[in-house]
Structure formats: structure tokens, C-alpha cells
Motif scaffolding. Structure first.
Motif, PDB file in Angstrom:
ATOM      1  N   THR A 238       0.832  -1.191   0.000  1.00  0.00           N
ATOM      2  CA  THR A 238       0.000   0.000   0.000  1.00  0.00           C
ATOM      3  C   THR A 238       0.871   1.247   0.000  1.00  0.00           C
ATOM      4  OG1 THR A 238      -0.121   0.023   2.408  1.00  0.00           O
ATOM      5  CG2 THR A 238      -1.856  -1.177   1.231  1.00  0.00           C
ATOM      6  N   GLU A 239       0.297   2.350  -0.441  1.00  0.00           N
ATOM      7  CA  GLU A 239       1.025   3.624  -0.495  1.00  0.00           C
ATOM      8  C   GLU A 239       1.333   4.104   0.914  1.00  0.00           C
ATOM      9  OE1 GLU A 239       2.999   6.829  -1.919  1.00  0.00           O
ATOM     10  OE2 GLU A 239       2.248   5.129  -3.059  1.00  0.00           O
ATOM     11  N   VAL A 240       2.563   4.543   1.117  1.00  0.00           N
ATOM     12  CA  VAL A 240       2.992   5.041   2.417  1.00  0.00           C
ATOM     13  C   VAL A 240       2.486   6.468   2.586  1.00  0.00           C
ATOM     14  CG1 VAL A 240       4.981   5.547   3.854  1.00  0.00           C
ATOM     15  CG2 VAL A 240       5.010   3.559   2.355  1.00  0.00           C
ATOM     16  N   GLN A 241       1.840   6.733   3.686  1.00  0.00           N
ATOM     17  CA  GLN A 241       1.290   8.053   3.954  1.00  0.00           C
ATOM     18  C   GLN A 241       2.361   8.967   4.557  1.00  0.00           C
ATOM     19  OE1 GLN A 241      -1.849   9.131   3.225  1.00  0.00           O
ATOM     20  NE2 GLN A 241      -2.058   7.179   2.181  1.00  0.00           N
ATOM     21  N   VAL A 242       2.309  10.213   4.171  1.00  0.00           N
ATOM     22  CA  VAL A 242       3.216  11.228   4.705  1.00  0.00           C
ATOM     23  C   VAL A 242       2.476  11.943   5.841  1.00  0.00           C
ATOM     24  CG1 VAL A 242       4.494  13.333   4.142  1.00  0.00           C
ATOM     25  CG2 VAL A 242       4.286  11.512   2.452  1.00  0.00           C
ATOM     26  N   PRO A 243       3.171  12.226   6.937  1.00  0.00           N
ATOM     27  CA  PRO A 243       2.510  12.940   8.041  1.00  0.00           C
ATOM     28  C   PRO A 243       1.910  14.269   7.573  1.00  0.00           C
ATOM     29  CG  PRO A 243       4.669  12.158   8.725  1.00  0.00           C
ATOM     30  CD  PRO A 243       4.551  11.890   7.248  1.00  0.00           C
TER      31      PRO A 243
ATOM     32  N   ARG B 207       9.017   4.762   7.011  1.00  0.00           N
ATOM     33  CA  ARG B 207       7.723   4.134   7.300  1.00  0.00           C
ATOM     34  C   ARG B 207       7.598   2.786   6.595  1.00  0.00           C
ATOM     35  NH1 ARG B 207       2.789   7.964   8.731  1.00  0.00           N
ATOM     36  NH2 ARG B 207       3.884   9.271  10.215  1.00  0.00           N
ATOM     37  N   ARG B 208       8.106   2.709   5.360  1.00  0.00           N
ATOM     38  CA  ARG B 208       8.091   1.421   4.647  1.00  0.00           C
ATOM     39  C   ARG B 208       8.925   0.390   5.398  1.00  0.00           C
ATOM     40  NH1 ARG B 208       8.323   4.244  -0.126  1.00  0.00           N
ATOM     41  NH2 ARG B 208      10.579   4.167  -0.119  1.00  0.00           N
ATOM     42  N   ILE B 209      10.094   0.805   5.837  1.00  0.00           N
ATOM     43  CA  ILE B 209      10.977  -0.094   6.577  1.00  0.00           C
ATOM     44  C   ILE B 209      10.321  -0.528   7.876  1.00  0.00           C
ATOM     45  CG2 ILE B 209      13.165  -0.227   7.835  1.00  0.00           C
ATOM     46  CD1 ILE B 209      14.343   1.581   5.582  1.00  0.00           C
ATOM     47  N   LEU B 210       9.726   0.418   8.587  1.00  0.00           N
ATOM     48  CA  LEU B 210       9.046   0.086   9.837  1.00  0.00           C
ATOM     49  C   LEU B 210       7.920  -0.905   9.587  1.00  0.00           C
ATOM     50  CD1 LEU B 210       8.597   0.512  12.865  1.00  0.00           C
ATOM     51  CD2 LEU B 210       7.148   2.472  12.272  1.00  0.00           C
ATOM     52  N   SER B 211       7.176  -0.702   8.524  1.00  0.00           N
ATOM     53  CA  SER B 211       6.086  -1.611   8.176  1.00  0.00           C
ATOM     54  C   SER B 211       6.621  -3.010   7.876  1.00  0.00           C
ATOM     55  CB  SER B 211       5.319  -1.060   6.985  1.00  0.00           C
ATOM     56  OG  SER B 211       4.311  -1.945   6.603  1.00  0.00           O
ATOM     57  N   LEU B 212       7.711  -3.072   7.126  1.00  0.00           N
ATOM     58  CA  LEU B 212       8.314  -4.367   6.817  1.00  0.00           C
ATOM     59  C   LEU B 212       8.806  -5.070   8.079  1.00  0.00           C
ATOM     60  CD1 LEU B 212      10.327  -3.476   3.589  1.00  0.00           C
ATOM     61  CD2 LEU B 212       8.309  -4.949   3.753  1.00  0.00           C
ATOM     62  N   VAL B 213       9.411  -4.313   8.982  1.00  0.00           N
ATOM     63  CA  VAL B 213       9.895  -4.889  10.236  1.00  0.00           C
ATOM     64  C   VAL B 213       8.724  -5.388  11.075  1.00  0.00           C
ATOM     65  CG1 VAL B 213      11.027  -4.325  12.433  1.00  0.00           C
ATOM     66  CG2 VAL B 213      12.061  -3.604  10.284  1.00  0.00           C
ATOM     67  N   GLN B 214       7.644  -4.618  11.134  1.00  0.00           N
ATOM     68  CA  GLN B 214       6.476  -5.048  11.898  1.00  0.00           C
ATOM     69  C   GLN B 214       5.877  -6.316  11.305  1.00  0.00           C
ATOM     70  OE1 GLN B 214       4.220  -1.393  11.745  1.00  0.00           O
ATOM     71  NE2 GLN B 214       4.850  -0.805  13.808  1.00  0.00           N
TER      72      GLN B 214
END
Length: 94
Positions: free
Chosen positions: A10-15, A51-58
Motif C-alpha cells: 500500500t502507499e505510504v502516507q506522509v505525516p 515508514r516502509r521499513i518500519l512496516s516491513l519490520v512489523q
């Protein structure tokens, strides 16, 4: 027991703060906006990447937890089987 991470697709959202900052910079006069815009773009890209990296780690941690549950279940079943065979072996020896 691996799977494709669903949240990475999914598209990563920007704050919202970064979106507001980018909009404010675009509203600046051209010489100032052209100097600052690349810096903000770099920050936005860095934020998306993090955020992509954090999502992958989660996702990887979730998969690891699930794999650990399966392994613990398998270990307990193997121990039960071992104990049953040990009792049968002792009964046949006596």
C-alpha cells in the motif's frame, strides 16, 4: 512459513505536518521555494522510506511470532510423542 507483506504494497502516507510544510513552501516566492523545496522533498522521501521499513519490520515480527507459535506447538507435540514412545518402550522391556 513466509508471506508477502500486505502493508508494504500500500502507499505510504506522509505525516500531515510534512504535507502542510510542503504546501507552505510552494506558496513562497519562487526563489525561496526553489531553494527549500528539494530539501523538503528529501525529508518526505526519507519519511516514506522509514515508514516502509518500519512496516516491513512489523510484518516480519508478526510472522516471526506466528512461526514461533507453530514451532512451540510442534515441539510440545514431539515431546508428548517421545514420552508416549518411552512409556511403550518401558512396558515392552518389563
Amino acid at each position: 512459513m513466509s508471506h508477502m507483506p500486505s502493508s508494504a504494497a500500500t502507499e505510504v502516507q506522509v505525516p500531515a505536518d510534512l504535507e502542510k510544510l510542503a504546501a507552505a513552501i510552494q506558496a513562497l516566492p519562487e526563489p525561496y521555494a526553489s531553494q527549500v523545496a528539494p530539501l523538503v522533498d528529501a525529508v518526505v522521501e526519507s519519511t516514506k522510506r522509514r515508514r516502509r521499513i518500519l512496516s516491513l519490520v512489523q510484518d516480519a515480527l508478526s510472522q516471526l511470532r506466528l512461526d514461533m507459535k507453530y514451532l512451540m506447538f510442534d515441539l510440545e507435540a514431539t515431546r508428548r510423542e517421545r514420552d508416549e514412545y518411552r512409556v511403550k518402550l518401558e512396558d515392552t522391556e518389563n
